[in-house]
Scaffold this motif. Structure first.
Motif, PDB file in Angstrom:
ATOM      1  N   HIS A  34       0.875  -1.178   0.000  1.00  0.00           N
ATOM      2  CA  HIS A  34       0.000   0.000   0.000  1.00  0.00           C
ATOM      3  C   HIS A  34       0.906   1.221   0.000  1.00  0.00           C
ATOM      4  O   HIS A  34       1.679   1.432   0.929  1.00  0.00           O
ATOM      5  N   ALA A  35       0.788   2.049  -1.043  1.00  0.00           N
ATOM      6  CA  ALA A  35       1.694   3.181  -1.231  1.00  0.00           C
ATOM      7  C   ALA A  35       1.142   4.492  -0.678  1.00  0.00           C
ATOM      8  O   ALA A  35       1.409   5.557  -1.225  1.00  0.00           O
ATOM      9  N   GLY A  36       0.397   4.432   0.415  1.00  0.00           N
ATOM     10  CA  GLY A  36       0.033   5.640   1.150  1.00  0.00           C
ATOM     11  C   GLY A  36      -1.274   6.297   0.763  1.00  0.00           C
ATOM     12  O   GLY A  36      -1.953   5.905  -0.173  1.00  0.00           O
ATOM     13  N   ASP A  37      -1.604   7.329   1.546  1.00  0.00           N
ATOM     14  CA  ASP A  37      -2.894   8.013   1.538  1.00  0.00           C
ATOM     15  C   ASP A  37      -4.023   7.058   1.926  1.00  0.00           C
ATOM     16  O   ASP A  37      -5.004   6.869   1.223  1.00  0.00           O
ATOM     17  N   TRP A  38      -3.845   6.494   3.115  1.00  0.00           N
ATOM     18  CA  TRP A  38      -4.869   5.673   3.752  1.00  0.00           C
ATOM     19  C   TRP A  38      -5.988   6.581   4.244  1.00  0.00           C
ATOM     20  O   TRP A  38      -7.145   6.250   4.162  1.00  0.00           O
ATOM     21  N   VAL A  39      -5.605   7.693   4.851  1.00  0.00           N
ATOM     22  CA  VAL A  39      -6.413   8.756   5.447  1.00  0.00           C
ATOM     23  C   VAL A  39      -6.922   8.400   6.845  1.00  0.00           C
ATOM     24  O   VAL A  39      -6.869   9.225   7.737  1.00  0.00           O
ATOM     25  N   ASP A  40      -7.403   7.193   7.066  1.00  0.00           N
ATOM     26  CA  ASP A  40      -7.859   6.839   8.419  1.00  0.00           C
ATOM     27  C   ASP A  40      -7.141   5.591   8.932  1.00  0.00           C
ATOM     28  O   ASP A  40      -6.713   4.744   8.161  1.00  0.00           O
ATOM     29  N   THR A  41      -7.011   5.497  10.228  1.00  0.00           N
ATOM     30  CA  THR A  41      -6.325   4.356  10.824  1.00  0.00           C
ATOM     31  C   THR A  41      -7.149   3.079  10.716  1.00  0.00           C
ATOM     32  O   THR A  41      -6.583   1.980  10.726  1.00  0.00           O
ATOM     33  N   ALA A  42      -8.463   3.186  10.594  1.00  0.00           N
ATOM     34  CA  ALA A  42      -9.304   1.990  10.475  1.00  0.00           C
ATOM     35  C   ALA A  42      -8.938   1.190   9.223  1.00  0.00           C
ATOM     36  O   ALA A  42      -8.968  -0.048   9.237  1.00  0.00           O
ATOM     37  N   THR A  43      -8.582   1.872   8.147  1.00  0.00           N
ATOM     38  CA  THR A  43      -8.187   1.172   6.922  1.00  0.00           C
ATOM     39  C   THR A  43      -6.866   0.445   7.136  1.00  0.00           C
ATOM     40  O   THR A  43      -6.711  -0.711   6.728  1.00  0.00           O
ATOM     41  N   LEU A  44      -5.919   1.084   7.790  1.00  0.00           N
ATOM     42  CA  LEU A  44      -4.657   0.409   8.109  1.00  0.00           C
ATOM     43  C   LEU A  44      -4.924  -0.793   9.004  1.00  0.00           C
ATOM     44  O   LEU A  44      -4.381  -1.876   8.764  1.00  0.00           O
ATOM     45  N   ASP A  45      -5.782  -0.647   9.999  1.00  0.00           N
ATOM     46  CA  ASP A  45      -6.131  -1.765  10.888  1.00  0.00           C
ATOM     47  C   ASP A  45      -6.703  -2.932  10.079  1.00  0.00           C
ATOM     48  O   ASP A  45      -6.336  -4.086  10.300  1.00  0.00           O
ATOM     49  N   LEU A  46      -7.593  -2.624   9.143  1.00  0.00           N
ATOM     50  CA  LEU A  46      -8.201  -3.661   8.310  1.00  0.00           C
ATOM     51  C   LEU A  46      -7.135  -4.397   7.499  1.00  0.00           C
ATOM     52  O   LEU A  46      -7.109  -5.627   7.465  1.00  0.00           O
ATOM     53  N   PHE A  47      -6.235  -3.658   6.866  1.00  0.00           N
ATOM     54  CA  PHE A  47      -5.166  -4.277   6.084  1.00  0.00           C
ATOM     55  C   PHE A  47      -4.261  -5.120   6.974  1.00  0.00           C
ATOM     56  O   PHE A  47      -3.866  -6.225   6.603  1.00  0.00           O
ATOM     57  N   GLU A  48      -3.916  -4.602   8.144  1.00  0.00           N
ATOM     58  CA  GLU A  48      -3.025  -5.346   9.037  1.00  0.00           C
ATOM     59  C   GLU A  48      -3.653  -6.651   9.525  1.00  0.00           C
ATOM     60  O   GLU A  48      -2.952  -7.644   9.694  1.00  0.00           O
ATOM     61  N   THR A  49      -4.962  -6.658   9.741  1.00  0.00           N
ATOM     62  CA  THR A  49      -5.600  -7.886  10.225  1.00  0.00           C
ATOM     63  C   THR A  49      -5.879  -8.884   9.111  1.00  0.00           C
ATOM     64  O   THR A  49      -5.904 -10.085   9.361  1.00  0.00           O
ATOM     65  N   ARG A  50      -6.050  -8.419   7.875  1.00  0.00           N
ATOM     66  CA  ARG A  50      -6.400  -9.327   6.776  1.00  0.00           C
ATOM     67  C   ARG A  50      -5.230  -9.751   5.899  1.00  0.00           C
ATOM     68  O   ARG A  50      -5.302 -10.777   5.232  1.00  0.00           O
ATOM     69  N   ALA A  51      -4.181  -8.955   5.855  1.00  0.00           N
ATOM     70  CA  ALA A  51      -3.043  -9.283   4.984  1.00  0.00           C
ATOM     71  C   ALA A  51      -2.113 -10.276   5.674  1.00  0.00           C
ATOM     72  O   ALA A  51      -1.858 -10.158   6.865  1.00  0.00           O
ATOM     73  N   ARG A  52      -1.620 -11.236   4.915  1.00  0.00           N
ATOM     74  CA  ARG A  52      -0.607 -12.146   5.455  1.00  0.00           C
ATOM     75  C   ARG A  52       0.665 -11.374   5.778  1.00  0.00           C
ATOM     76  O   ARG A  52       1.309 -11.606   6.794  1.00  0.00           O
ATOM     77  N   ARG A  53       1.030 -10.468   4.851  1.00  0.00           N
ATOM     78  CA  ARG A  53       2.159  -9.565   5.070  1.00  0.00           C
ATOM     79  C   ARG A  53       1.834  -8.241   4.405  1.00  0.00           C
ATOM     80  O   ARG A  53       1.380  -8.224   3.254  1.00  0.00           O
ATOM     81  N   LEU A  54       2.042  -7.156   5.110  1.00  0.00           N
ATOM     82  CA  LEU A  54       1.753  -5.818   4.598  1.00  0.00           C
ATOM     83  C   LEU A  54       3.036  -5.005   4.547  1.00  0.00           C
ATOM     84  O   LEU A  54       3.797  -4.963   5.522  1.00  0.00           O
TER      85      LEU A  54
END
Length: 168
Positions: A34-54
């Motif tokens: 993910h090359a940035g501009d998430w805007v909210d931490t909830a999206t990062l949380d979602l990626f961190e919990t669902r991705a095998r490696r981020l």
């Protein structure tokens, strides 16, 4: 090794949720960039919990909470291929030369910011530059997009730009 490349999700400003197709690819990928501009931490949380490696970075629209959790530049070696990730690379003119100079060890650079898909090479073909566009904000592009790719014994292959259906 299956890769998902995305950027500029801009939730909840540009969309209320991520497209189902992107979420399916997130679950299927071995590594997610993910090359940035998430805007909210909830999206990062979602990626961190669902991705095998981020492997992710912050972008210019990401505030202090995201910047505290993500680097400006990330690097990873996958199957012998050296990747770098950054949000912004500057204007299109001269991008290949600037990126080859800035990332001399990388073989693949994943970047975002413009929402414009990009696939080119630099440094006499040794550096591949990939911008997956945005899955939520097409800006002046005809479609919202993301990319997938494979890392095999031969290196990076099967780089594919995916167009998402237009939202109604």
């Amino acid at each position: 090794m299956r890769l998902l490349l995305t950027s500029d999700t801009h939730l909840p400003k540009r969309a209320k949720r991520l497209p189902d197709e992107l979420l399916s690819e997130l679950a299927a990928a071995d590594v997610v960039f993910h090359a940035g501009d998430w805007v909210d931490t909830a999206t990062l949380d979602l990626f961190e919990t669902r991705a095998r490696r981020l492997v992710g970075v912050y972008g210019n629209n990401d505030g202090p909470a995201l910047r505290a959790r993500l680097p400006e530049v990330a690097e990873a070696e996958l199957g012998g291929v050296r990747f770098a990730v950054v949000h912004e690379t500057g204007e299109a003119r001269g991008r290949e030369r600037r990126c080859a100079e800035r990332f001399p060890e990388a073989e693949v650079l994943v970047f975002g910011h413009s929402h414009i898909p990009w696939d080119s090479t630099a440094g006499e073909g040794r550096l591949r530059l990939l911008n997956p566009g945005s899955p939520t904000d097409r800006r002046r592009q005809p479609y919202c997009t993301y990319m997938t790719a494979e890392v095999t014994a031969e290196g990076l292959s099967q780089v594919q730009l995916h167009r998402l259906p237009r939202r109604g």
